[in-house]
Design an enzyme around this catalytic site. Structure first.
Site, mmCIF file in Angstrom:
data_model
loop_
_atom_site.group_PDB
_atom_site.id
_atom_site.type_symbol
_atom_site.label_atom_id
_atom_site.label_comp_id
_atom_site.label_asym_id
_atom_site.label_seq_id
_atom_site.Cartn_x
_atom_site.Cartn_y
_atom_site.Cartn_z
ATOM 1 N N GLY A 10 0.811 -1.221 0.000
ATOM 2 C CA GLY A 10 0.000 0.000 0.000
ATOM 3 C C GLY A 10 0.843 1.269 0.000
ATOM 4 N N ASP A 57 -6.942 -12.261 0.888
ATOM 5 C CA ASP A 57 -8.153 -11.496 1.221
ATOM 6 C C ASP A 57 -8.390 -11.499 2.721
ATOM 7 O OD1 ASP A 57 -10.472 -10.121 1.335
ATOM 8 O OD2 ASP A 57 -11.665 -11.531 0.159
ATOM 9 N N ILE A 58 -8.227 -10.314 3.298
ATOM 10 C CA ILE A 58 -8.356 -10.200 4.758
ATOM 11 C C ILE A 58 -9.801 -10.334 5.234
ATOM 12 C CG2 ILE A 58 -6.230 -8.894 5.096
ATOM 13 C CD1 ILE A 58 -7.911 -6.322 5.155
ATOM 14 N N LYS A 169 -13.560 1.926 9.587
ATOM 15 C CA LYS A 169 -12.358 2.232 10.373
ATOM 16 C C LYS A 169 -12.677 2.290 11.863
ATOM 17 C CE LYS A 169 -8.897 2.584 8.770
ATOM 18 N NZ LYS A 169 -7.992 1.443 8.418
HETATM 19 P P1 NDP Z 1 -3.737 1.657 -0.172
HETATM 20 O O1 NDP Z 1 -4.995 1.332 -0.913
HETATM 21 O O2 NDP Z 1 -2.569 2.117 -0.938
HETATM 22 O O3 NDP Z 1 -3.318 0.429 0.746
HETATM 23 C C1 NDP Z 1 -4.229 -0.483 1.272
HETATM 24 C C2 NDP Z 1 -3.554 -1.829 1.403
HETATM 25 O O4 NDP Z 1 -4.493 -2.789 1.929
HETATM 26 C C3 NDP Z 1 -3.103 -2.382 0.041
HETATM 27 O O5 NDP Z 1 -1.918 -3.107 0.202
HETATM 28 C C4 NDP Z 1 -4.266 -3.311 -0.338
HETATM 29 O O6 NDP Z 1 -3.881 -4.322 -1.248
HETATM 30 C C5 NDP Z 1 -4.598 -3.900 1.031
HETATM 31 N N1 NDP Z 1 -5.961 -4.440 1.047
HETATM 32 C C6 NDP Z 1 -7.119 -3.774 0.862
HETATM 33 N N2 NDP Z 1 -8.160 -4.613 0.914
HETATM 34 C C7 NDP Z 1 -7.658 -5.852 1.122
HETATM 35 C C8 NDP Z 1 -8.216 -7.162 1.250
HETATM 36 N N3 NDP Z 1 -9.539 -7.359 1.178
HETATM 37 N N4 NDP Z 1 -7.378 -8.199 1.452
HETATM 38 C C9 NDP Z 1 -6.032 -8.037 1.517
HETATM 39 N N5 NDP Z 1 -5.443 -6.816 1.420
HETATM 40 C C10 NDP Z 1 -6.242 -5.747 1.216
HETATM 41 O O7 NDP Z 1 -4.180 2.770 0.887
HETATM 42 P P2 NDP Z 1 -3.355 3.603 1.969
HETATM 43 O O8 NDP Z 1 -1.928 3.256 1.968
HETATM 44 O O9 NDP Z 1 -3.762 4.994 1.782
HETATM 45 O O10 NDP Z 1 -4.049 3.069 3.304
HETATM 46 C C11 NDP Z 1 -3.396 2.195 4.210
HETATM 47 C C12 NDP Z 1 -4.126 2.228 5.524
HETATM 48 O O11 NDP Z 1 -4.161 3.555 6.017
HETATM 49 C C13 NDP Z 1 -5.590 1.767 5.452
HETATM 50 O O12 NDP Z 1 -5.869 1.070 6.640
HETATM 51 C C14 NDP Z 1 -6.357 3.096 5.438
HETATM 52 O O13 NDP Z 1 -7.657 2.960 5.950
HETATM 53 C C15 NDP Z 1 -5.479 3.935 6.351
HETATM 54 N N6 NDP Z 1 -5.618 5.371 6.184
HETATM 55 C C16 NDP Z 1 -5.268 5.983 4.999
HETATM 56 C C17 NDP Z 1 -5.368 7.352 4.873
HETATM 57 C C18 NDP Z 1 -4.986 8.070 3.628
HETATM 58 O O14 NDP Z 1 -5.316 9.254 3.498
HETATM 59 N N7 NDP Z 1 -4.281 7.456 2.680
HETATM 60 C C19 NDP Z 1 -5.895 8.185 5.981
HETATM 61 C C20 NDP Z 1 -6.211 7.429 7.177
HETATM 62 C C21 NDP Z 1 -6.061 6.086 7.263
HETATM 63 P P3 NDP Z 1 -4.132 -4.081 -2.838
HETATM 64 O O15 NDP Z 1 -3.609 -2.728 -3.182
HETATM 65 O O16 NDP Z 1 -3.392 -5.190 -3.479
HETATM 66 O O17 NDP Z 1 -5.622 -4.150 -3.014
#
Ligand code: NDP
Length: 341
Positions: A10, A57-58, A169
Site C-alpha cells: 500500500g 483477502d483479509i 475504520k
Molecule cells: P492503499 O490502498 O494504498 O493500501 C491499502 C492496502 O491494503 C493495500 O496493500 C491493499 O492491497 C490492502 N488491502 C485492501 N483490501 C484488502 C483485502 N480485502 N485483502 C487483503 N489486502 C487488502 O491505501 P493507503 O496506503 O492509503 O491506506 C493504508 C491504511 O491507512 C488503510 O488502513 C487506510 O484505511 C489507512 N488510512 C489511509 C489514509 C490516507 O489518506 N491514505 C488516511 C487514514 C487512514 P491491494 O492494493 O493489493 O488491493
C-alpha cells in the site's frame, strides 16, 4: 526479531517498510498475490531483510494464520495497515466493513493462536475517520481530540460509501481495543493506533504513479487535472498529513513506551482544493494557464471551519515537527510532473 507489515504494497505501508529497512529491522510483508510481493521485493532491490508472504483477502478471518504460524518465533511487532480505502462501491459490507473488521480480528486471533507470548507490540493503522462524525452539523465549536469516536454502527454505516469507510475504520479499531481488553491475560502485546487524516506525499516508487493515484493523493492529482476555467472549492476539504510523518509515527508507536495504549491522531492542519492549487502555482509555474487559476486570499479560512481538530496530545507525545502542506504538495506534484514528462 521481525516486524510483520500487513498490506505492505500500500501507499502508506511502502513508506513504513522503507523506514523499517533503513533502521535494519527484518520485515515480513504481506501482499495479495505472489506477483505483487515479488514486485515489492524488486523495488527494495531484493533486500534480504524483506520477505513477503501472500494474504489474498483479509475478509477471511483465517487469512493471517499461515503467516503467524510460520514466523511465530520471529515476529515481535505487528503493524496492521491492510484495509480497503476507496469509495467506489455500493456493496458496503462486502467491500469495506467486512474486510476492515475481519482483517483486524483475523490478525489478532492469529497472534493469539500462534504467537501470544512472542508478539510484544501491535500497531493498527486506523484513521481520523474513526474519530470524526460524518453527520455532525458543521461548527467551529466542534472539537475532536484523540478521545473521540465516530458514532457509526454496522447498520448506520451503510448509508453511503463515505459513511461505510468511516464506519469500517471505527469498527475495526474498536475491534482491536475490545480484543485486547478481552484477551489481556492471554496475549502479551501492547496496542497503539495511528489515526491519520488525509495522507499526502510522494509515492515511494515513481512506478506507482499512474493516471489515478491512491484515494488521498488523488485529491492533489485532481487539481492537476483541473481546467483553467474551473473554479475550485475554497472551503476546507479536510486536514492533511504527510506520508513520511505517518510512517515515522508507526515506528514510534512500537518503539516507545510513551505510545503504549495511545491513539496517535496525525494531522498538520486543514486544506482546501484552492490552497493546494495556490501552492502548485507558486512552485510550478509550468502549470500557469493549464489548471484552475490561483485565487487570492483563499488560504484556509479559520472562520469557516466545520470542525476543529486538536491533536496537541499526539504532537507532544511524538515531539517532531510535521512536514508542511507546501512541502507535501510540492513533493507529490514534482513526482507526478517528472513521471508525466
Ligand atoms: P492503499 O490502498 O494504498 O493500501 C491499502 C492496502 O491494503 C493495500 O496493500 C491493499 O492491497 C490492502 N488491502 C485492501 N483490501 C484488502 C483485502 N480485502 N485483502 C487483503 N489486502 C487488502 O491505501 P493507503 O496506503 O492509503 O491506506 C493504508 C491504511 O491507512 C488503510 O488502513 C487506510 O484505511 C489507512 N488510512 C489511509 C489514509 C490516507 O489518506 N491514505 C488516511 C487514514 C487512514 P491491494 O492494493 O493489493 O488491493
Amino acid at each position: 526479531m521481525s516486524v510483520l507489515v500487513s498490506g505492505a504494497t500500500g501507499f502508506i505501508a511502502q513508506h513504513i517498510v522503507e523506514a523499517l529497512l533503513n533502521e535494519n529491522y527484518k520485515v515480513i510483508g504481506t501482499a495479495r498475490s505472489q506477483e505483487k510481493g515479488d514486485n515489492l521485493k524488486k523495488q527494495f532491490n531484493n533486500n534480504p531483510n524483506l520477505i513477503m508472504e501472500v494474504v489474498s483477502d483479509i475478509s477471511n478471518v483465517n487469512a493471517f494464520d499461515h503467516v503467524l504460524e510460520k514466523h511465530a518465533k520471529d515476529i515481535k511487532v505487528v503493524l496492521h495497515t491492510a484495509s480497503p480505502f476507496h469509495f467506489n462501491t455500493t456493496e458496503y459490507e462486502k467491500d469495506l466493513l467486512i474486510p476492515a473488521r475481519n482483517g483486524t480480528l483475523g490478525i489478532l486471533e492469529a497472534i493469539k493462536k500462534y504467537a501470544s507470548q512472542t508478539v510484544e507490540r501491535v500497531v493498527i493503522t486506523s484513521s481520523f475517520a474513526a474519530v470524526y462524525d460524518v453527520e455532525a452539523p458543521p461548527s467551529k465549536d466542534l472539537v475532536y481530540t484523540e478521545k473521540n469516536w465516530n458514532p457509526a454502527t454496522w447498520e448506520t454505516a451503510q448509508k453511503n460509501a463515505v459513511m461505510a469507510y468511516c464506519g469500517s475504520k471505527k469498527i475495526a479499531e474498536k475491534t482491536a481495543w475490545d480484543f485486547l481488553e478481552k484477551n489481556k491475560n492471554v496475549v502479551k502485546f501492547q496496542l497503539s493506533t495511528v489515526n491519520p487524516v488525509f495522507v499526502f506525499g510522494p509515492q515511494l516508487a515513481s512506478s506507482s504513479v499512474g493516471d489515478t493515484l491512491n484515494t488521498s493523493c488523488e485529491l492533489i492529482n485532481a487539481v492537476l487535472k483541473s481546467k483553467p476555467s474551473d473554479v475550485l472549492a475554497t472551503s476546507i476539504a479536510g486536514e492533511f498529513i504527510d506520508v513520511r510523518d505517518v510512517a515515522k509515527a508507526h515506528l514510534a508507536a512500537f518503539q516507545r513506551e510513551n505510545t503504549v495504549g495511545k491513539r496517535l491522531v496525525m494531522s498538520n492542519g486543514p486544506f482546501s482544493s484552492q490552497t493546494i492549487c495556490n501552492v502548485i502555482h507558486k512552485d510550478f509555474p509550468q502549470y500557469d494557464g493549464k489548471i484552475a487559476p490561483v485565487a487570492k486570499d483563499t488560504d484556509v479560512d479559520n472562520g469557516n471551519v466545520s470542525f476543529v481538530l486538536d491533536n496537541s496530545a499526539t504532537k507532544k507525545l511524538l515531539g517532531w515537527e510535521f512536514i508542511s502542506l507546501q512541502k507535501s504538495v510540492d513533493d507529490t506534484v514534482a513526482q507526478i510532473a517528472q513521471v508525466k514528462n
